[in-house]
Design an enzyme around this catalytic site. Structure first.
Site, PDB file in Angstrom:
ATOM      1  N   ARG A   1     -51.095  37.428  40.578  1.00  0.00           N
ATOM      2  CA  ARG A   1     -50.445  37.195  39.168  1.00  0.00           C
ATOM      3  C   ARG A   1     -51.550  37.402  38.222  1.00  0.00           C
ATOM      4  O   ARG A   1     -52.715  36.709  38.063  1.00  0.00           O
ATOM      5  CB  ARG A   1     -49.697  35.915  38.905  1.00  0.00           C
ATOM      6  CG  ARG A   1     -48.540  35.692  39.774  1.00  0.00           C
ATOM      7  CD  ARG A   1     -47.331  36.678  39.185  1.00  0.00           C
ATOM      8  NE  ARG A   1     -46.104  36.412  39.851  1.00  0.00           N
ATOM      9  CZ  ARG A   1     -45.695  37.053  40.944  1.00  0.00           C
ATOM     10  NH1 ARG A   1     -46.291  38.056  41.357  1.00  0.00           N
ATOM     11  NH2 ARG A   1     -44.420  36.866  41.446  1.00  0.00           N
TER      12      ARG A   1
ATOM     13  N   HIS B   1     -47.249  46.862  39.470  1.00  0.00           N
ATOM     14  CA  HIS B   1     -46.929  45.625  40.129  1.00  0.00           C
ATOM     15  C   HIS B   1     -45.790  46.234  41.382  1.00  0.00           C
ATOM     16  O   HIS B   1     -45.114  45.783  41.465  1.00  0.00           O
ATOM     17  CB  HIS B   1     -45.843  44.637  39.429  1.00  0.00           C
ATOM     18  CG  HIS B   1     -45.675  43.538  39.818  1.00  0.00           C
ATOM     19  ND1 HIS B   1     -45.708  42.320  39.031  1.00  0.00           N
ATOM     20  CD2 HIS B   1     -45.309  43.061  41.003  1.00  0.00           C
ATOM     21  CE1 HIS B   1     -45.423  41.336  39.977  1.00  0.00           C
ATOM     22  NE2 HIS B   1     -45.207  41.632  41.262  1.00  0.00           N
TER      23      HIS B   1
HETATM   24  P1  NAP Z   1     -48.003  31.098  49.865  1.00  0.00           P
HETATM   25  O1  NAP Z   1     -47.710  31.351  51.244  1.00  0.00           O
HETATM   26  O2  NAP Z   1     -47.650  29.968  49.256  1.00  0.00           O
HETATM   27  O3  NAP Z   1     -49.799  31.137  49.818  1.00  0.00           O
HETATM   28  C1  NAP Z   1     -50.503  30.483  48.765  1.00  0.00           C
HETATM   29  C2  NAP Z   1     -51.880  30.369  49.036  1.00  0.00           C
HETATM   30  O4  NAP Z   1     -52.796  30.302  48.135  1.00  0.00           O
HETATM   31  C3  NAP Z   1     -52.213  29.237  50.251  1.00  0.00           C
HETATM   32  O5  NAP Z   1     -53.094  29.466  51.115  1.00  0.00           O
HETATM   33  C4  NAP Z   1     -52.760  28.322  49.195  1.00  0.00           C
HETATM   34  O6  NAP Z   1     -53.482  27.429  49.760  1.00  0.00           O
HETATM   35  C5  NAP Z   1     -53.343  29.006  48.168  1.00  0.00           C
HETATM   36  N1  NAP Z   1     -53.642  28.341  46.972  1.00  0.00           N
HETATM   37  C6  NAP Z   1     -52.572  27.856  46.293  1.00  0.00           C
HETATM   38  N2  NAP Z   1     -53.089  27.157  45.092  1.00  0.00           N
HETATM   39  C7  NAP Z   1     -54.346  27.159  45.227  1.00  0.00           C
HETATM   40  C8  NAP Z   1     -55.632  26.508  44.561  1.00  0.00           C
HETATM   41  N3  NAP Z   1     -55.516  25.888  43.692  1.00  0.00           N
HETATM   42  N4  NAP Z   1     -56.798  26.937  44.978  1.00  0.00           N
HETATM   43  C9  NAP Z   1     -57.025  27.687  46.056  1.00  0.00           C
HETATM   44  N5  NAP Z   1     -55.951  28.086  46.911  1.00  0.00           N
HETATM   45  C10 NAP Z   1     -54.752  27.875  46.442  1.00  0.00           C
HETATM   46  O7  NAP Z   1     -47.871  32.502  48.906  1.00  0.00           O
HETATM   47  P2  NAP Z   1     -47.575  34.056  49.284  1.00  0.00           P
HETATM   48  O8  NAP Z   1     -46.440  34.308  49.920  1.00  0.00           O
HETATM   49  O9  NAP Z   1     -48.765  34.320  50.200  1.00  0.00           O
HETATM   50  O10 NAP Z   1     -47.922  34.564  47.840  1.00  0.00           O
HETATM   51  C11 NAP Z   1     -48.913  34.684  47.109  1.00  0.00           C
HETATM   52  C12 NAP Z   1     -48.631  35.204  45.631  1.00  0.00           C
HETATM   53  O11 NAP Z   1     -48.701  36.440  45.984  1.00  0.00           O
HETATM   54  C13 NAP Z   1     -47.334  34.687  45.140  1.00  0.00           C
HETATM   55  O12 NAP Z   1     -47.230  33.312  44.402  1.00  0.00           O
HETATM   56  C14 NAP Z   1     -47.150  35.788  44.176  1.00  0.00           C
HETATM   57  O13 NAP Z   1     -47.672  35.398  42.971  1.00  0.00           O
HETATM   58  C15 NAP Z   1     -47.902  36.858  44.557  1.00  0.00           C
HETATM   59  N6  NAP Z   1     -47.182  38.136  45.282  1.00  0.00           N
HETATM   60  C16 NAP Z   1     -47.487  39.463  44.470  1.00  0.00           C
HETATM   61  C17 NAP Z   1     -46.661  40.565  44.995  1.00  0.00           C
HETATM   62  C18 NAP Z   1     -47.056  41.780  44.144  1.00  0.00           C
HETATM   63  O14 NAP Z   1     -46.423  42.900  44.498  1.00  0.00           O
HETATM   64  N7  NAP Z   1     -47.817  41.988  43.594  1.00  0.00           N
HETATM   65  C19 NAP Z   1     -45.655  40.633  45.802  1.00  0.00           C
HETATM   66  C20 NAP Z   1     -45.412  38.986  46.329  1.00  0.00           C
HETATM   67  C21 NAP Z   1     -46.052  38.063  46.067  1.00  0.00           C
HETATM   68  P3  NAP Z   1     -52.956  26.076  50.747  1.00  0.00           P
HETATM   69  O15 NAP Z   1     -52.829  26.917  52.139  1.00  0.00           O
HETATM   70  O16 NAP Z   1     -53.905  25.215  50.986  1.00  0.00           O
HETATM   71  O17 NAP Z   1     -51.623  25.796  50.534  1.00  0.00           O
END
Ligand code: NAP
Length: 322
Positions: free
Chosen positions: A237, A285
């Site tokens: 993001r 995006h």
């Molecule tokens: P997820 O499964 O919730 O994983 C999030 C990861 O980030 C987890 O490993 C979490 O740590 C870590 N995290 C969260 N807060 C943190 C912090 N303060 N410090 C360090 N690490 C932290 O999410 P996901 O499904 O992988 O998706 C991640 C993000 O990708 C989404 O939230 C979205 O914003 C983005 N996204 C972008 C696109 C695009 O097209 N550009 C598409 C889809 C998603 P823990 O493992 O310890 O909980």
């Protein structure tokens, strides 16, 4: 969270702020995946009784006011993986928010991570600049194993991406909030871990959610921890990066190149300096769009499991923000 009674809901409202074409595409895929047990209707098409019966709604960037017309809502299934707007807009004691967790999306994201890591690894921005001024000059090639690529965020998308980078020969590190073990990946966590891992990172890939803790995380200090000439890929993001700090780091050469797929304000305004910065690749995006067909199946699985067990699928921790 568990719910006492199994649901009798047969009509699932689709509540989304989206273009009509997009809405009808979703209706088509969702109706197909949820048949014959459920039908999908836009909120405006629901009868009063159907609104009352709705314990589950399917949502994408919903207007919170629209959800108020569903008084018995227990959970909402997001069609998107990132839910920071919804988490900020919906009341803390409102319906549980279930994110889109689709293995296909993780594959798509890992493909994008690999593609743009290779773009940086094989010096493509540099050769493109050389072509624009007709310069024929080769540069030493580094082995993938000599490049440390760090994935920041090791969740559904980050873990798969880290493993794909590893399978392609890169030295891979990872960083997350809580400590993790991933075979072949050097993992770090917490604030100390961030400084430590950034100090050895050639290419950083951002894949964590936008929360109060991650907003502005990649600031002047974090960028200064990276070796001079390191690069950055942001597929998470926009507001996770301090734009002023990044532009300064790009101008000074502290950061060699940034591949940016997400921005604080989207679409990127014409006047945004990223468009014309020579060391920035702007993407609209597109790194991992939701795939209608596979996402609809995930929705159907979650709805069917809830109908059977009455248990709300794993949902966003409202305190943590993801
Ligand atoms: P997820 O499964 O919730 O994983 C999030 C990861 O980030 C987890 O490993 C979490 O740590 C870590 N995290 C969260 N807060 C943190 C912090 N303060 N410090 C360090 N690490 C932290 O999410 P996901 O499904 O992988 O998706 C991640 C993000 O990708 C989404 O939230 C979205 O914003 C983005 N996204 C972008 C696109 C695009 O097209 N550009 C598409 C889809 C998603 P823990 O493992 O310890 O909980």
């Amino acid at each position: 969270m568990s719910i006492n009674s199994p649901i009798t809901q047969k009509v699932l409202p689709l509540v989304a702020r989206a273009e009509p074409d997009e809405l009808s595409l979703w209706c088509e895929h969702l109706s197909q995946a949820l048949a014959p047990t459920h039908t999908v209707k836009l909120l405006a098409e629901l009868s009063v009784d159907e609104c009352q019966a709705a314990e589950v709604a399917i949502v994408a960037n919903p207007d919170p006011k629209d959800l108020q017309s569903l008084p018995n809502l227990k959970w909402v299934q997001s069609l998107w993986a990132g839910v920071e707007h919804m988490a900020a807009e919906l009341p803390q004691d409102g319906p549980a928010i279930v994110r889109m967790i689709d293995p296909q999306m993780a594959n798509t994201m890992s493909e994008a991570v690999l593609a743009w890591t290779l773009y940086l690894h094989r010096d493509m921005p540099r050769y493109a600049k050389q072509q624009s001024t007709k310069i024929w000059r080769e540069h030493a090639l580094e082995l993938p194993s000599d490049r440390t690529v760090t994935v920041l965020g090791l969740g559904n998308l980050g873990k798969r991406s880290a493993l794909r980078l590893k399978a392609n020969g890169f030295t891979v590190c990872g960083w997350s909030r809580s400590a993790k073990t991933i075979e072949g990946v050097e993992t770090h966590s917490g604030a100390d871990g961030l400084a430590k891992v950034l100090s050895k990172t050639d290419i950083a890939v951002l894949l964590m959610p936008l929360t109060d803790d991650t907003r502005g995380l990649i600031n002047e200090q974090a960028l200064a921890h990276m070796p001079k000439g390191a690069s950055l890929i942001n597929f998470a993001r926009g507001p996770i990066i301090d734009d002023t700090a990044l532009i300064a780091a790009l101008d000074s050469g502290q950061i060699n190149h940034a591949v940016l797929d997400v921005f604080a304000s989207e679409p990127l305004s014409e006047s945004n300096p990223y468009w014309s910065h020579p060391s920035v690749t702007v993407l609209p995006h597109i790194s991992a769009p939701t795939i209608h067909s596979t996402a609809a199946k995930i929705v159907a699985e979650n709805v069917a499991a809830f109908a059977q067990t009455g248990k709300v699928p794993e949902s966003v921790d409202r305190q943590r923000g993801y």
